[in-house]
Design a protein around this motif. Structure first.
Motif: not given
Length: 617
Positions: A168-188
């Motif tokens: 339950s992470v929002d890809p845009e807000t997490l990237f904005h806050g940390t610089g970590v792109d979670p889109r691959e982790a969300l892929g499955d």
């Protein structure tokens, strides 16, 4: 409803879900909620290495049983940080990082499989949530997050092969806050979530939550998180104690309607009760997101809970099996430079420019969504590329093919060092950058080619202005000196419209409260005209830009949702392609005869309405 384990700042880990969970879940059921997010505590469940607290497990059993008794389903967040209960702070972890330390990850796998196995046949469990954003924000890289999520998902699937798994992470807000792109982790994941954070709102849409760009932010992130899986709109509610109960209610109403109008798979409210903070000023803790609920610290419902109940009654009267939204064939393109490891400065402002573009499309009453630059464009007829600084070379080839094949593109660009494909697609020569301007002037040269445009001079800081030479495009409007401002070009089977300045970026970086009305009107006019020309314009005409419109079409009738994004009461004049016989409130009431193709709908400040339309035969 997100059901946090502690209601008071003075409570400790031992108080984890120690309250009357049966009464609380009964209240959720009475309000006609169906999903409840609960948060496990590794610290409480495994106080010693390999030794599990049976009393805590029995407390969890009682929570699950209460959900079952109230016909609720649980989203179980396995690893969460609520910044209060220290849920994952196992004392025996000796300060090692639970995200990367292999010994602790091994213990996490054991806990996950123990919990999942305990409830593998439990019908009250809806989904397993690996972690929330507060926990995930501790990862230092996308690769570490992806590896951890894959490990936890594998642990679940070894025991439970069926239930949905999410992160339950929002890809845009997490990237904005940390610089970590979670889109691959969300892929499955079987579904994903989106949510606005206080930090992201301050970045993208600072200002009151009940008017202006802020009222579009939840649905923008919902659309951006989409992909090809359902999206749960998460953490709905205000993020600080700065707002009155009436403002909290207005905001909740706006987000609930936005969720339904923009295809959310569901909504989870931020919190049940307000957090009972210690009686001193300033607060011991910052007013972060977990503080504000839909009930006060004593559990007395606020007006926002009334909005939730009203909305639940409304949704129950809309049959989504027989009524559906038209597919969104217009998409705002988020440039890939947004997720570059070392983005250019311009790329950092892309989300704000895209939000402004999305808002303008909404004000043109278009069915619109958001798509990433690297995603497929085949589902759309119109692409809007708002003030991108630098698209990938491959993207230009894809845009050329898109337009040649019959699609339409709207692109805004300033400067003179343009990609060569621009000349081919848009039919213009780039002669240089005329530099920044303090005033944007528009002189209409070709009336009605791109909507009902009007000439204007508006105060707006424009960072760059492209000087264009003739390359075959039709000049629709110029600036005050005769330099092309708006052009349109037929390329292959499609059309390409160009705005010779990064207007969306200029609006987004300026003060939203003094955004020139003439420039906003120009943008929505261009967007609306291009979409209409492509056969995917507004389904319902509406003379108030701030009123968002969504039409759920059925075979014999339709359900029209209206949402007023302004703090002023309005009467929207609505126009349809076919005659409407009667209109009535979805929640009940006497049908009113229309007998024509147009009628007016009054809306209060931040008001919403749902009308059932029966068409004339």
């Amino acid at each position: 409803m997100a059901y946090y384990p502690l209601d008071s700042e003075t409570s400790g880990p031992a108080d984890w879900y120690a309250g009357d969970v049966g009464a609380d879940l009964g209240a959720f059921a009475e309000a006609r909620m169906s999903l409840v997010r609960v948060f496990l505590s590794w610290r409480v469940l495994e106080p010693q290495v390999g030794q599990y607290n049976e009393e805590a497990h029995e407390r969890l059993d009682a929570l699950v049983a209460a959900a079952r008794a109230n016909r609720l389903q649980l989203i179980v967040t396995l690893f969460a940080d609520d910044r209060l209960a220290e849920l994952t702070e196992v004392l025996w972890g000796t300060r090692r990082d639970p995200r990367t330390d292999q010994y602790l990850i091994g213990r996490e796998v054991a806990l996950v499989q123990r919990i999942v196995n305990r409830y593998r046949s439990e019908r009250a469990i809806f989904a397993w949530d690996l972690a929330n954003e507060a926990f995930a924000s501790g990862f230092a890289s996308a690769e570490e997050l992806e590896a951890w999520a894959a490990k936890m998902r594998e642990a679940i699937r070894d025991v439970d092969a069926e239930r949905p798994v999410t992160l339950s992470v929002d890809p845009e807000t997490l990237f904005h806050g940390t610089g970590v792109d979670p889109r691959e982790a969300l892929g499955d994941c079987e579904f994903v979530v989106s949510h606005v954070t206080a930090e992201y709102r301050a970045y993208a849409a600072e200002g009151p939550v009940t008017s202006g760009p802020a009222t579009y932010l939840d649905s923008f992130l919902l659309r951006a998180a989409g992909g090809h899986v359902p999206v749960l709109l998460d953490d709905v509610g205000v993020a600080s104690l700065d707002f009155s109960p009436a403002e909290e209610a207005s905001y909740v109403r706006t987000v609930l309607y936005s969720a339904l109008m923009n295809r959310a798979a569901g909504v989870v409210l931020r919190r049940h009760r307000d957090l009972d903070t210690e009686r001193r000023e300033p607060y011991f803790r910052d007013p972060f997101e977990v503080l504000v609920g839909v009930a006060d610290t004593d559990g007395v419902p606020k007006p926002s809970l009334g909005e939730v109940r009203d909305f639940a009654r409304l949704v129950a009267r809309v049959d989504l099996r027989t009524h559906s939204l038209a597919p969104e064939r217009t998409a705002v393109v988020v440039p890939g430079e947004r997720y570059a490891s070392l983005p250019r400065l311009a790329g950092l402002f892309d989300p704000r420019a895209c939000l402004q573009s999305y808002t303008s499309a909404k004000e043109a009453h278009l069915p619109v969504t958001v798509v990433g630059e690297t995603e497929e464009f085949g589902a759309y007829s119109v692409l809007v590329v708002p003030s991108a600084f630098d698209l990938e070379g491959e993207t230009w080839d894809r845009l050329a093919g898109f337009v040649q094949g019959g699609g339409s593109v709207v692109l805004s660009y300033g400067g003179g060092d343009a990609h060569p494909a621009l000349r081919e697609i848009f039919g213009v020569e780039f002669l240089g950058d005329h530099g920044p301007r303090r005033t944007l002037s528009c002189r209409v040269a070709q009336a009605d080619v791109l909507g009902r445009l009007a000439s204007f001079d508006a105060k707006l800081d424009i960072p760059a202005f492209a000087l264009l030479g003739h390359g075959g495009a039709t000049v629709v409007a110029t600036d005050a000196t005769g330099s092309p401002l708006l052009t349109v070009h037929q390329y292959g089977q499609g059309r390409a419209a160009l705005i010779a300045a990064p207007v969306e970026r200029a609006l987004a970086q300026g003060d939203a409260w003094v955004a020139p009305a003439a420039v906003r009107a120009m943008l929505r006019g261009v967007y609306g005209a291009v979409a209409a020309g492509a056969g995917c314009g507004a389904q319902v005409g509406c003379d108030v830009p701030e009123v968002e419109v969504a039409l759920f079409a059925g075979e014999e009738d339709g359900v029209l949702l209206l949402l007023n994004h302004s703090p002023e009461k309005v009467t929207a004049q609505l126009t349809f392609d076919q005659a409407v016989a009667t209109v009535e409130d979805v929640r009940g009431g006497t049908p009113v005869t229309v007998g024509g193709t147009s009628f007016g709908a009054p809306l209060t400040a931040n008001g919403a309405n749902a009308l059932r339309l029966r068409y004339a035969r």
